[in-house]
Design a protein around this motif. Structure first.
Motif, PDB file in Angstrom:
ATOM      1  N   SER A  43      34.303  38.699  41.191  1.00 35.52           N
ATOM      2  CA  SER A  43      34.456  39.035  39.771  1.00 35.52           C
ATOM      3  C   SER A  43      35.171  40.369  39.586  1.00 35.52           C
ATOM      4  CB  SER A  43      33.085  39.085  39.092  1.00 35.52           C
ATOM      5  OG  SER A  43      32.457  37.822  39.115  1.00 35.52           O
ATOM      6  N   LEU A 101      37.622  40.094  31.165  1.00 32.39           N
ATOM      7  CA  LEU A 101      36.454  40.397  30.346  1.00 32.39           C
ATOM      8  C   LEU A 101      36.887  41.227  29.130  1.00 32.39           C
ATOM      9  CD1 LEU A 101      33.938  41.260  33.206  1.00 32.39           C
ATOM     10  CD2 LEU A 101      33.819  39.290  31.674  1.00 32.39           C
ATOM     11  N   ASP A 206      30.258  45.471  31.646  1.00 34.39           N
ATOM     12  CA  ASP A 206      30.621  44.080  31.345  1.00 34.39           C
ATOM     13  C   ASP A 206      30.307  43.168  32.527  1.00 34.39           C
ATOM     14  OD1 ASP A 206      31.500  44.223  28.758  1.00 34.39           O
ATOM     15  OD2 ASP A 206      33.599  43.760  29.202  1.00 34.39           O
ATOM     16  N   ALA A 210      27.709  40.028  32.677  1.00 31.65           N
ATOM     17  CA  ALA A 210      28.131  38.688  33.106  1.00 31.65           C
ATOM     18  C   ALA A 210      27.289  38.217  34.284  1.00 31.65           C
ATOM     19  CB  ALA A 210      29.606  38.705  33.476  1.00 31.65           C
ATOM     20  N   SER A 214      24.843  34.919  34.322  1.00 26.61           N
ATOM     21  CA  SER A 214      25.018  33.904  35.356  1.00 26.61           C
ATOM     22  C   SER A 214      23.707  33.611  36.081  1.00 26.61           C
ATOM     23  CB  SER A 214      26.075  34.362  36.358  1.00 26.61           C
ATOM     24  OG  SER A 214      26.207  33.440  37.412  1.00 26.61           O
TER      25      SER A 214
END
Length: 217
Positions: A43, A101, A206, A210, A214
């Protein structure tokens, strides 16, 4: 004996707190401390792709600008390495599988805005990213290499094969900061470096949000 503080030293001193705050964000602390996952790392790499795409597109357009030109070096270019990392980590269809993002979108917009209107502001973002990459970034790459069993695939972003001595390279970069024709915009450049660090901090936040979403999905 002169007591005048050079611009590069002033810049480092004035941004040190923001730098430390960004490095200490929960997402990065977990990633470096062993609690982060391979997916967390992927990510982060994905968000870097969008940031460096904006940064290096702007650098190409500003190569001949008298303020920016001294700082541009092909040895710093990270985008091809990020593309190779994503191909290895995500697969050949990685472009369809990643998205910026919200903070990344704002960060990219800011880089593009200052690149189009204010060369000194672009240097502020260039400095924040690349000198960080040549310092803590190299350390992060080594940790990720050990943590996830990478060889060089997957951490190419953190490998500067064309820079034999990162410390010497950074010293030259700082000398260029001291010689740059900032005139009366030094404070403005420092403020923009703080903006860049704030984007970095908010990006880690951010990524953490996330990650939490998840984990409960």
């Amino acid at each position: 004996m002169s007591n005048v503080v050079s611009f590069s030293v002033l810049l480092r001193e004035r941004s040190s707190r923001a730098h430390s705050a960004s490095e200490g964000e929960g997402f990065m602390a977990d990633l470096l401390g062993g609690e982060g996952t391979r997916e967390d790392y992927i990510s982060l790499v994905a968000q870097h792709y969008f940031i460096y795409d904006a940064l290096e597109s702007a650098a190409a357009a500003l190569r001949t600008d008298p303020v920016v030109a001294p700082f541009i070096s092909d040895k710093l270019t990270r985008l091809p390495a990020l593309e190779a990392d994503l191909d290895f980590l995500v697969g050949p269809d990685w472009r369809e599988r990643i998205a910026p993002l919200p903070t990344t979108k704002r960060y990219v917009d800011r880089i593009r805005k200052v690149a189009a209107t204010w060369p000194g502001g672009f240097v502020a973002h260039h400095y924040t990213r690349y000198l960080g990459d040549l310092s803590g970034g190299i350390f992060i790459g080594r940790v990720m290499q050990r943590r996830f069993g990478f060889d060089t695939n997957g951490i190419g972003f953190y490998l500067f094969a064309d820079i034999a001595d990162p410390r010497a390279f950074k010293d030259v970069y700082r000398e260029q900061l001291d010689r740059a024709p900032w005139d009366d915009e030094r404070e403005r450049v420092i403020d923009e470096v703080l903006v860049a660090y704030r984007f970095n901090t908010e990006l880690f936040q951010d990524l953490q949000r996330a990650r939490v979403r998840s984990s409960v999905a």
